[in-house]
Design a protein around this motif. Structure first.
Motif, PDB file in Angstrom:
ATOM      1  N   UNK A  34      -4.541  81.372  27.685  1.00 33.51           N
ATOM      2  CA  UNK A  34      -5.322  80.133  27.589  1.00 33.51           C
ATOM      3  C   UNK A  34      -6.789  80.508  27.419  1.00 33.51           C
ATOM      4  N   UNK A  35      -7.400  80.020  26.348  1.00 34.41           N
ATOM      5  CA  UNK A  35      -8.803  80.349  26.102  1.00 34.41           C
ATOM      6  C   UNK A  35      -9.656  79.091  26.028  1.00 34.41           C
ATOM      7  N   UNK A  36     -10.804  79.162  26.694  1.00 33.48           N
ATOM      8  CA  UNK A  36     -11.775  78.077  26.557  1.00 33.48           C
ATOM      9  C   UNK A  36     -13.085  78.612  25.973  1.00 33.48           C
TER      10      UNK A  36
ATOM     11  N   UNK B  80     -12.440  78.096  20.351  1.00 28.69           N
ATOM     12  CA  UNK B  80     -12.256  76.639  20.178  1.00 28.69           C
ATOM     13  C   UNK B  80     -12.796  76.205  18.816  1.00 28.69           C
ATOM     14  N   UNK B  81     -13.892  76.794  18.412  1.00 21.10           N
ATOM     15  CA  UNK B  81     -14.461  76.426  17.105  1.00 21.10           C
ATOM     16  C   UNK B  81     -13.485  76.776  15.982  1.00 21.10           C
ATOM     17  N   UNK B  82     -12.949  77.986  16.032  1.00 19.45           N
ATOM     18  CA  UNK B  82     -11.948  78.395  15.027  1.00 19.45           C
ATOM     19  C   UNK B  82     -10.759  77.427  14.942  1.00 19.45           C
ATOM     20  N   UNK B  83     -10.451  76.802  16.052  1.00 18.86           N
ATOM     21  CA  UNK B  83      -9.287  75.904  16.103  1.00 18.86           C
ATOM     22  C   UNK B  83      -9.679  74.441  15.925  1.00 18.86           C
ATOM     23  N   UNK B  84     -10.890  74.206  15.457  1.00 19.15           N
ATOM     24  CA  UNK B  84     -11.345  72.818  15.309  1.00 19.15           C
ATOM     25  C   UNK B  84     -11.195  72.316  13.876  1.00 19.15           C
ATOM     26  N   UNK B  85     -10.739  73.177  12.970  1.00 18.38           N
ATOM     27  CA  UNK B  85     -10.664  72.767  11.564  1.00 18.38           C
ATOM     28  C   UNK B  85      -9.716  73.689  10.791  1.00 18.38           C
ATOM     29  N   UNK B  86      -9.324  73.211   9.623  1.00 13.34           N
ATOM     30  CA  UNK B  86      -8.584  74.050   8.678  1.00 13.34           C
ATOM     31  C   UNK B  86      -9.547  74.617   7.655  1.00 13.34           C
ATOM     32  N   UNK B  87      -9.002  74.914   6.456  1.00  8.66           N
ATOM     33  CA  UNK B  87      -9.866  75.484   5.420  1.00  8.66           C
ATOM     34  C   UNK B  87     -10.849  74.470   4.855  1.00  8.66           C
TER      35      UNK B  87
ATOM     36  N   UNK C  89     -14.749  67.753  16.261  1.00  6.12           N
ATOM     37  CA  UNK C  89     -14.984  68.139  17.667  1.00  6.12           C
ATOM     38  C   UNK C  89     -14.115  69.345  17.975  1.00  6.12           C
ATOM     39  N   UNK C  90     -14.348  69.956  19.126  1.00  2.00           N
ATOM     40  CA  UNK C  90     -13.571  71.134  19.515  1.00  2.00           C
ATOM     41  C   UNK C  90     -12.392  70.713  20.391  1.00  2.00           C
ATOM     42  N   UNK C  91     -11.296  71.477  20.335  1.00  2.91           N
ATOM     43  CA  UNK C  91     -10.268  71.263  21.357  1.00  2.91           C
ATOM     44  C   UNK C  91     -10.827  71.720  22.701  1.00  2.91           C
ATOM     45  N   UNK C  92     -10.298  71.172  23.779  1.00  8.38           N
ATOM     46  CA  UNK C  92     -10.786  71.568  25.106  1.00  8.38           C
ATOM     47  C   UNK C  92     -10.403  73.014  25.413  1.00  8.38           C
TER      48      UNK C  92
ATOM     49  N   UNK D 121      -1.705  67.215  22.017  1.00  9.94           N
ATOM     50  CA  UNK D 121      -1.480  68.604  21.625  1.00  9.94           C
ATOM     51  C   UNK D 121      -1.471  68.696  20.093  1.00  9.94           C
ATOM     52  N   UNK D 122      -2.254  69.633  19.573  1.00  8.61           N
ATOM     53  CA  UNK D 122      -2.267  69.869  18.129  1.00  8.61           C
ATOM     54  C   UNK D 122      -1.744  71.272  17.876  1.00  8.61           C
ATOM     55  N   UNK D 123      -0.597  71.364  17.197  1.00  9.44           N
ATOM     56  CA  UNK D 123      -0.064  72.697  16.868  1.00  9.44           C
ATOM     57  C   UNK D 123      -0.930  73.335  15.790  1.00  9.44           C
ATOM     58  N   UNK D 124      -1.106  74.644  15.892  1.00 17.01           N
ATOM     59  CA  UNK D 124      -2.013  75.371  14.990  1.00 17.01           C
ATOM     60  C   UNK D 124      -1.327  76.655  14.544  1.00 17.01           C
ATOM     61  N   UNK D 125      -1.317  76.889  13.227  1.00 19.28           N
ATOM     62  CA  UNK D 125      -0.708  78.111  12.707  1.00 19.28           C
ATOM     63  C   UNK D 125      -1.775  79.070  12.224  1.00 19.28           C
ATOM     64  N   UNK D 126      -2.006  79.068  10.889  1.00 15.55           N
ATOM     65  CA  UNK D 126      -3.026  79.947  10.325  1.00 15.55           C
ATOM     66  C   UNK D 126      -4.315  79.188  10.012  1.00 15.55           C
ATOM     67  N   UNK D 127      -4.294  77.883  10.218  1.00 16.35           N
ATOM     68  CA  UNK D 127      -5.512  77.116   9.939  1.00 16.35           C
ATOM     69  C   UNK D 127      -5.832  76.992   8.464  1.00 16.35           C
TER      70      UNK D 127
END
Lengths: 472, 472
Positions: free
Chosen positions: B27-29, B34-41, B47-50, B75-81
């Motif tokens: 678990x990372x905060x 979080x920024x990397x996981x806030x968007x796709x290409x 906004x950022x995930x918590x 919950x938002x599933x995330x693969x390669x973004x």
């Protein structure tokens, strides 16, 4: 219970009187018509529908469902009645909704290789009309089924090994929902990533989620070159290995079908295939450009030779080809003709192809142990086969056949297979669903059914065994 | 509203603390994570995930969903973004559930041409491991996407014209439901007619019905013979007509891709394709036995010649082929490099192929009228193409691009097309869904969503625009 039944009887009287007013002669309560609509080809009638309504349009279907929804009357959609798993067997106080008069080609787009048809058109009916344009629809379950019925049961057949099943060849549907509301699913494009795949949801839903009234189909150009041949083998094992190795090798065979020695005995007699012997046999078809066909044939002959095949006999003319494939498609009738008056039930299971030889040999042991006669015929390129089991035509005969079927299905499920490759669930296969899919997946299916048809008017009692519903 | 938000904040604190206890460093905060996981290409972060939870197993995913379900945390599933339609953009107070560590091949069945992989494995990762066995997985969306993400968005790409999209090539799934319950859908067999097609329901559902953790894939033998070529044309129209006629003629091309003159200008510069000119270009690939390939090539060259093609330039070695196809797959990056710092948005629509030339020519008029620059690249064999539109990187630039996109999509929908051939809906395409599918079909989709995720914790706000729910 008597009260519930009285209530149901009075409801259907109400609905029938409203339908007769609206649709006149399209509503039949004649005994022989009701009898025809009480069963599929498996002849598993338990009772008659109260009436048969012959729909002539999506609006007709919508009107029937709206009334039945309002009055909670069960509706069973009916196409050509070729089901063998009890899909069209009516529950108590139900209406049979016959779509066989809806046979129009609504739209024909040869330049896009697609068309839209009404659900009551048969594959044969469609192909006869488009052949002159050099096009055809390849999914071929053998019988003269309607395209709507093929969608409802997720049909496939002999050409699936090359062209896929009905689900890979339907682009969209018109569906009437339980309330009578009409929706369209999918469209005309080859692919789309927008929204839940409602088309796939209705395909294989056996009339339990909605009634399909139109189908958008993919079409294909008639191949430039077609070659058909039979190859006989001393053993079933050698025949199966040949088919499996051709698939593993990646040869894009158009069809590859197995018939075992008893099936061949029946076919030779019924279809006058006097040039063949009662030996395990593969029926092949190859299609494509002449060069491609030549390559496929050479590679397949080589594989057959290595497995002890007794040589390829070629059907050189279109007439010869038709004769051969008609014989294959008449396998069920040929087996029935072996013992007129006997009960014949066709089983249907499928495994990953690497397990097919083991499954077929195991099934033959089961047949031998049962003391019954049974012919085998199969779409071996997909790992799918049928056993046509014969017994005395009475309750005991039926019980014995179903016991044998259970053994064969049990073997298939233990190998990671499915209890039906193409016949569907209907009433006949429900007992296997939990083993095949797991209790959790069935709970989800029931949640979908509840979302689409909470009143339970759409072909009630079919496909899903009763049980818990998923609650998110 | 403030109270609701406070409640949501306290809920997620509870969930996070429980997850940290259970999963520790998974678990990372950390802000950058979080920024990397806030968007796709498409870089459309709002906004950022918590927090980001890195799942390493189906059990991990189940544990996360169970907790989030209990406490109603999104919950938002995330693969390669690699999404370009905002699929992975988190809503408020949400957890990003990253599956990219789940990269195992769980099962490999070369004899049955299938395998089972964890959802975080990429196509490239899979193919690198199975190439030595002579097998490959063909669905190729271009980017380095995960196979789970490809399922979730119903991906396709350059090879779909021959092998189909992801949906035709997935046999089954493991899915974690909103409650944390784990189900399996489908299986290993090539076809089955037992039960609702849950596999198809989850494919393309964009993480809104469940989280896919394993995928059973069809594999194919590497073709015996492969040939690749480019053919340039004076006009886009001639190039499109060539591709469309090849499909209509039934030539089983392995790939056929269009790049227009601006796209070629970008590709030539970015990928050093100095042998080519900035002209409309088709990229072809042919595959099969040598004889079949020869036939396909001859027929296609003939069609190109009749349409004024400027001759086929062949990529003779595997290295040359890779260079060509890498250039095609780098089209997006090549276009970005044309104007560093500019905003580039890739559109995606699809029509029946007979309408493709008309649509592309109309879209070029729209581009000219907009005053913006745009490159076109497309899977023309499917009727699918992308416009990569460039504008100043600010709100006004984005607005101008989206206005142009709306015009192009409007044309496609009016021709019976879809607003997305392969990118999915996410946030970006919701406004078009009702026009494409109709209000009734959307009501049904919402009923399915309600059945599967009544608490609305699975990727809320994606895919389905708000509206009425079907009630049966």
């Amino acid at each position: 219970m008597a009260d519930g039944s009285d209530l149901a009887a009075s409801r259907i009287r109400l609905v029938l009187s409203a339908l007769q007013t609206r649709m006149g002669a399209q509503v039949s309560t004649v005994g022989s018509v009701r009898e025809e609509h009480s069963h599929g080809e498996a002849l598993d009638a338990s009772r008659l529908p109260e009436a048969v309504v012959f729909a002539e349009s999506t609006d007709d279907v919508s009107a029937v469902l709206k009334l039945c929804h309002e009055h909670r009357v069960p509706v069973v959609a009916f196409g050509a009645g070729t089901s063998v798993e009890g899909h069209v067997t009516p529950p108590e106080h139900a209406i049979s909704l016959d779509l066989s008069r809806m046979t129009e080609i609504v739209q024909f787009n040869p330049e896009d290789l697609d068309c839209r048809v009404q659900a009551g058109l048969t594959r044969q009916g469609l192909n006869a009309q488009i052949r002159d344009c050099g096009l055809f629809f390849p999914v071929d379950p053998g019988g003269e089924a309607t395209l709507g019925g093929m969608c409802a049961t997720r049909a496939s057949g002999t050409a699936a090994v090359r062209y896929g099943t009905i689900k890979e060849n339907v682009l969209g549907l018109t569906v009437v929902l339980a309330t009578g509301e009409v929706i369209r699913t999918g469209g005309r494009v080859r692919k789309s990533s927008t929204g839940y795949d409602l088309t796939a949801l209705f395909i294989g839903s056996e009339g339990t989620l909605g009634v399909i009234t139109e189908v958008q189909l993919r079409l294909y150009g008639l191949p430039e070159s077609v070659a058909a041949a039979v190859c006989q083998f001393e053993t079933v094992d050698a025949a199966v290995r040949t088919a499996v190795e051709a698939i593993q090798y990646g040869i894009p065979v158009a069809r590859v079908e197995l018939a075992d020695e008893m099936q061949m005995e029946a076919c030779i007699r019924y279809s006058h295939l006097d040039e063949l012997r009662a030996l395990p046999t593969l029926f092949f078809e190859f299609a494509g450009g002449p060069g491609a066909v030549r390559e496929q044939v050479e590679a397949t002959e080589e594989i057959a030779r290595e497995n002890g095949g007794l040589g390829f006999a070629w059907a050189d003319t279109p007439e010869e080809r038709s004769r051969l494939w008609k014989a294959r498609h008449d396998a069920y009738w040929a087996t029935r003709a072996l013992e007129p008056g006997a009960l014949v039930i066709s089983t249907d299971c499928i495994v990953p192809i690497s397990k097919l030889a083991e499954l077929i040999l195991g099934a033959r042991d089961d047949i031998a142990a049962s003391g019954m006669r049974a012919a085998m015929v199969g779409h071996v390129g997909d790992g799918n086969f049928h056993t046509l089991i014969l017994a005395e035509d009475n309750a005991e005969g039926r019980r014995r056949i179903l016991d044998l079927d259970r053994k064969i299905v049990g073997r298939a499920l233990a190998m990671g297979g499915s209890c039906s490759g193409e016949h569907g669930v209907g009433l006949g296969k429900q007992e296997f669903l939990e083993t095949e899919h797991g209790a959790g997946a069935l709970r989800v299916m029931r949640a979908l059914k509840m979302a689409m048809d909470p009143r339970g008017i759409l072909n009630p009692g079919k496909l899903l065994p009763e049980g818990e519903v998923y609650r998110g």
